[in-house]
Write an enzyme that holds these catalytic residues in place. Sequence first.
Site, short mmCIF file in Angstrom:
data_model
loop_
_atom_site.label_atom_id
_atom_site.label_comp_id
_atom_site.label_asym_id
_atom_site.label_seq_id
_atom_site.Cartn_x
_atom_site.Cartn_y
_atom_site.Cartn_z
N GLU A 17 9.16 -3.95 10.55
CA GLU A 17 9.57 -2.65 10.00
C GLU A 17 10.12 -1.73 11.08
O GLU A 17 9.48 -1.49 12.10
CB GLU A 17 8.37 -1.99 9.29
CG GLU A 17 8.75 -0.64 8.67
CD GLU A 17 7.78 -0.14 7.61
OE1 GLU A 17 6.85 -0.90 7.24
OE2 GLU A 17 7.95 1.01 7.17
N ASP A 34 0.84 -1.21 0.00
CA ASP A 34 0.00 0.00 0.00
C ASP A 34 0.87 1.26 0.00
O ASP A 34 0.36 2.38 -0.03
CB ASP A 34 -1.01 -0.01 1.15
CG ASP A 34 -0.37 -0.06 2.52
OD1 ASP A 34 0.88 -0.20 2.60
OD2 ASP A 34 -1.10 0.03 3.52
N SER A 35 2.22 1.05 -0.03
CA SER A 35 3.13 2.18 -0.29
C SER A 35 2.85 2.74 -1.68
O SER A 35 3.33 3.83 -2.02
CB SER A 35 4.59 1.73 -0.17
OG SER A 35 4.82 0.55 -0.92
N GLU A 90 -1.46 -5.38 8.56
CA GLU A 90 -0.67 -4.82 9.66
C GLU A 90 -1.35 -5.08 11.01
O GLU A 90 -2.58 -5.10 11.09
CB GLU A 90 -0.51 -3.31 9.47
CG GLU A 90 0.23 -2.94 8.20
CD GLU A 90 0.39 -1.42 8.02
OE1 GLU A 90 -0.03 -0.65 8.91
OE2 GLU A 90 0.95 -1.02 6.97
N ASP A 117 -1.16 -6.01 -0.33
CA ASP A 117 -1.49 -5.40 0.96
C ASP A 117 -2.99 -5.17 1.08
O ASP A 117 -3.61 -4.64 0.16
CB ASP A 117 -0.80 -4.03 1.08
CG ASP A 117 0.34 -4.04 2.07
OD1 ASP A 117 0.33 -4.87 3.01
OD2 ASP A 117 1.26 -3.20 1.90
N LYS A 167 -1.19 -9.33 2.75
CA LYS A 167 -0.45 -8.86 3.92
C LYS A 167 -1.34 -7.87 4.67
O LYS A 167 -2.08 -7.11 4.04
CB LYS A 167 0.86 -8.18 3.52
CG LYS A 167 1.65 -7.63 4.73
CD LYS A 167 3.04 -7.19 4.36
CE LYS A 167 3.15 -5.79 3.83
NZ LYS A 167 2.61 -4.73 4.73
O1 KIV Z 1 3.52 -1.06 1.60
C1 KIV Z 1 4.69 -1.45 1.62
O2 KIV Z 1 5.48 -1.20 0.71
C2 KIV Z 1 5.13 -2.20 2.78
C3 KIV Z 1 6.59 -2.46 2.91
C4 KIV Z 1 7.25 -1.23 3.38
C5 KIV Z 1 6.87 -3.61 3.77
O3 KIV Z 1 4.35 -2.56 3.60
#
Ligand code: KIV
Length: 273
Positions: free
Chosen positions: A191, A53-54, A124, A92, A122
């Site tokens: 992280e 989600d970056s 969090e 994500d 993924k």
């Molecule tokens: O969204 C992302 O790129 C991440 C990484 C920083 C692990 O969660």
Amino acid sequence: MSTYTITNPKKVTTKRVQEMKLAGEKIAMITAYDFTMAGLVDKAGIDMILVGDSASNVMQGNATTVPITIDDMIVYGRTVVRAVKRAMVLVDMPFGTYKGDPIEAQRNAVRIMQETGADGVKLEGGSEVHDSIEMILRAGIPVCGHLGLTPQSINQFGSYVTRATEEAEAQKLLSDAAALQEAGCFTIVLEKIPATLAKKVTERLTIPTIGIGGGKYCDGQVLVLHDMLGLNTDFKPKFLRVYNNLAEQIIDSVGNYIIDVKDGSFPNDDEQY
Ligand code: KIV
């Protein structure tokens, strides 16, 4: 071209990732958000691709990962999956899609899997997402956890400083890591936490840890593609190793193209019909 030789050409699975931990073979993960880049990192031999989600930051220009939606993530995920042959692809789950009702979390994870073709998701958080993880796993979806500096919680944290430097937060992270493993996560991203704490987590867990600012003792590493290629020159955390200067190269290349167009040297006789 690539300096890395792929020793095992088979599609990377959760089983393979587990075997890598047992064999002490480090896991290389990177982010990607589009077809072209995903195809290139897969060809290079990356083990896992995270459609992170970056994308909210690097693809959409938002200040945080909070605004990105599940519809956005599905578009990025689908384009990445189309390009990838070998790497395991994780998508994500964005902010607001899994921390409440576990049934809704499962519904959102199912949607991501069906509409992208990814290999897993993924999300969090620690013990608070335990029930959501169990419910997502019940649908047959592999889940990667994410602890430490979890960017979706930036409005609670207040800043992007290193997490779990104090004993109480370190203890909480250790118990959260155990809870994620117990819930059924097949791997956990750590992280921006002290390397000594990441080492403890890595030694205590049977599933692999993947660090980003988690230090050298993690079972694998992940970086944001745009950061490690030198496309995003404003972001310079200590944990980042920059492998190229693509921002400079792109500006230079486009600058040369503009010069050629303006002075009439492009196209030449060989570049026309
Ligand atoms: O969204 C992302 O790129 C991440 C990484 C920083 C692990 O969660």
